[in-house]
Design a protein around this motif. Structure first.
Motif, PDB file in Angstrom:
ATOM      1  N   UNK A   1       0.814  -1.214   0.000  1.00 39.21           N
ATOM      2  CA  UNK A   1       0.000   0.000   0.000  1.00 39.21           C
ATOM      3  C   UNK A   1       0.841   1.255   0.000  1.00 39.21           C
ATOM      4  N   UNK A   2       2.034   1.176  -0.582  1.00 44.42           N
ATOM      5  CA  UNK A   2       2.973   2.306  -0.576  1.00 44.42           C
ATOM      6  C   UNK A   2       3.255   2.822  -1.979  1.00 44.42           C
ATOM      7  N   UNK A   3       2.272   2.707  -2.877  1.00 44.47           N
ATOM      8  CA  UNK A   3       2.441   3.175  -4.248  1.00 44.47           C
ATOM      9  C   UNK A   3       2.380   4.698  -4.315  1.00 44.47           C
ATOM     10  N   UNK A   4       3.154   5.225  -5.233  1.00 51.47           N
ATOM     11  CA  UNK A   4       3.183   6.659  -5.514  1.00 51.47           C
ATOM     12  C   UNK A   4       2.905   6.821  -6.999  1.00 51.47           C
ATOM     13  N   UNK A   5       1.961   7.658  -7.340  1.00 51.38           N
ATOM     14  CA  UNK A   5       1.665   7.931  -8.748  1.00 51.38           C
ATOM     15  C   UNK A   5       2.613   9.017  -9.234  1.00 51.38           C
ATOM     16  N   UNK A   6       3.661   8.597  -9.916  1.00 47.76           N
ATOM     17  CA  UNK A   6       4.650   9.535 -10.454  1.00 47.76           C
ATOM     18  C   UNK A   6       4.439   9.808 -11.925  1.00 47.76           C
ATOM     19  N   UNK A   7       3.243   9.486 -12.440  1.00 43.64           N
ATOM     20  CA  UNK A   7       2.983   9.648 -13.877  1.00 43.64           C
ATOM     21  C   UNK A   7       3.056  11.100 -14.321  1.00 43.64           C
ATOM     22  N   UNK A   8       2.780  12.025 -13.428  1.00 41.30           N
ATOM     23  CA  UNK A   8       2.873  13.441 -13.771  1.00 41.30           C
ATOM     24  C   UNK A   8       4.298  13.882 -14.063  1.00 41.30           C
ATOM     25  N   UNK A   9       5.256  13.071 -13.615  1.00 35.98           N
ATOM     26  CA  UNK A   9       6.673  13.356 -13.841  1.00 35.98           C
ATOM     27  C   UNK A   9       7.297  12.365 -14.812  1.00 35.98           C
ATOM     28  N   UNK A  10       6.446  11.535 -15.441  1.00 39.21           N
ATOM     29  CA  UNK A  10       6.938  10.538 -16.375  1.00 39.21           C
ATOM     30  C   UNK A  10       7.562   9.321 -15.716  1.00 39.21           C
ATOM     31  N   UNK A  11       7.254   9.101 -14.429  1.00 37.60           N
ATOM     32  CA  UNK A  11       7.857   8.003 -13.689  1.00 37.60           C
ATOM     33  C   UNK A  11       6.952   6.788 -13.538  1.00 37.60           C
ATOM     34  N   UNK A  12       5.657   6.931 -13.828  1.00 34.50           N
ATOM     35  CA  UNK A  12       4.729   5.820 -13.616  1.00 34.50           C
ATOM     36  C   UNK A  12       4.521   5.572 -12.139  1.00 34.50           C
ATOM     37  N   UNK A  13       4.184   4.344 -11.799  1.00 33.91           N
ATOM     38  CA  UNK A  13       3.963   3.977 -10.406  1.00 33.91           C
ATOM     39  C   UNK A  13       5.298   3.674  -9.747  1.00 33.91           C
ATOM     40  N   UNK A  14       5.515   4.291  -8.608  1.00 37.48           N
ATOM     41  CA  UNK A  14       6.752   4.128  -7.838  1.00 37.48           C
ATOM     42  C   UNK A  14       6.412   3.906  -6.374  1.00 37.48           C
ATOM     43  N   UNK A  15       7.438   3.835  -5.526  1.00 41.17           N
ATOM     44  CA  UNK A  15       7.251   3.778  -4.078  1.00 41.17           C
ATOM     45  C   UNK A  15       7.111   5.175  -3.517  1.00 41.17           C
ATOM     46  N   UNK A  16       6.276   5.302  -2.480  1.00 42.67           N
ATOM     47  CA  UNK A  16       6.370   6.463  -1.620  1.00 42.67           C
ATOM     48  C   UNK A  16       7.716   6.328  -0.898  1.00 42.67           C
ATOM     49  N   UNK A  17       8.281   7.441  -0.503  1.00 44.47           N
ATOM     50  CA  UNK A  17       9.541   7.369   0.249  1.00 44.47           C
ATOM     51  C   UNK A  17       9.203   6.952   1.684  1.00 44.47           C
ATOM     52  N   UNK A  18       9.859   5.887   2.154  1.00 48.54           N
ATOM     53  CA  UNK A  18       9.559   5.373   3.486  1.00 48.54           C
ATOM     54  C   UNK A  18      10.787   4.686   4.079  1.00 48.54           C
ATOM     55  N   UNK A  19      10.695   4.401   5.358  1.00 48.79           N
ATOM     56  CA  UNK A  19      11.678   3.555   6.045  1.00 48.79           C
ATOM     57  C   UNK A  19      10.928   2.749   7.095  1.00 48.79           C
ATOM     58  N   UNK A  20      11.264   1.466   7.173  1.00 50.02           N
ATOM     59  CA  UNK A  20      10.610   0.580   8.134  1.00 50.02           C
ATOM     60  C   UNK A  20      11.652  -0.201   8.919  1.00 50.02           C
ATOM     61  N   UNK A  21      11.338  -0.435  10.171  1.00 52.55           N
ATOM     62  CA  UNK A  21      12.115  -1.342  11.004  1.00 52.55           C
ATOM     63  C   UNK A  21      11.296  -2.627  11.077  1.00 52.55           C
TER      64      UNK A  21
END
Length: 161
Positions: free
Chosen positions: A111-131
């Motif tokens: 559930x960490x998708x980022x819609x980067x299509x406005x920048x020509x990147x398509x679907x990417x990760x949201x920036x995150x860090x997990x332990x």
């Protein structure tokens, strides 16, 4: 729903770069044992990822390990060749393991998708860090703005260990 504390990490196929080239691996096997710090980036070689996020983890890798971290891993919706080249360009050596989620299956399952299509990147990760401890998320920080490196920074993670 986004991955949160108490959740089990998704178990999907990702790619890693081995001596013979890209090889499939299960995220559950790679991230499900011991204490792992997993950070996700919108894309290799992008400004905030290359200039802030990755360098922070590289600089603090030994301090993270001294706090009981067994593995530091980076995941991105890029292919294994790109992530391998990025690691080589940044001199990460064995300090950081790169997981290629080229099809975005982990991003979607988490559930960490980022819609980067406005920048020509398509679907990417949201920036995150997990332990992650033995496959369960104990803490996760997801940035509100993709170019920010605050709650997902190595310093923020180190403070939580």
């Amino acid at each position: 729903m986004a991955l949160s504390a108490g959740d089990t990490i998704p178990d999907v196929t990702v790619m890693t770069m081995g001596k013979d080239g890209p090889a499939p691996a299960q995220s559950g096997a790679l991230l499900g044992s011991g204490t792992v710090v997993l950070f996700g980036v919108p894309g290799a070689f992008t400004p905030a990822c290359s200039d802030q996020h990755l360098p922070g983890y590289l600089a603090l890798a030994e301090q993270l390990k001294s706090k009981g971290v067994d593995k530091v891993a980076c995941i991105a919706v890029n292919d294994a060749f790109v992530l391998d080249a990025w690691g080589e360009a940044r001199g990460t050596g064995d300090a950081i393991e790169f997981l290629a989620d080229g099809n975005g299956e982990f991003a979607k399952a988490a559930g960490l998708e980022l819609d980067g299509s406005g920048f020509g990147l398509g679907t990417r990760f949201q920036r995150f860090a997990a332990i992650i401890k033995d496959g369960k998320v104990t803490d996760i920080g997801v940035e509100d703005v993709p170019t920010n490196v605050d709650v997902s920074s190595a310093e923020a993670v180190l403070a939580k260990l």
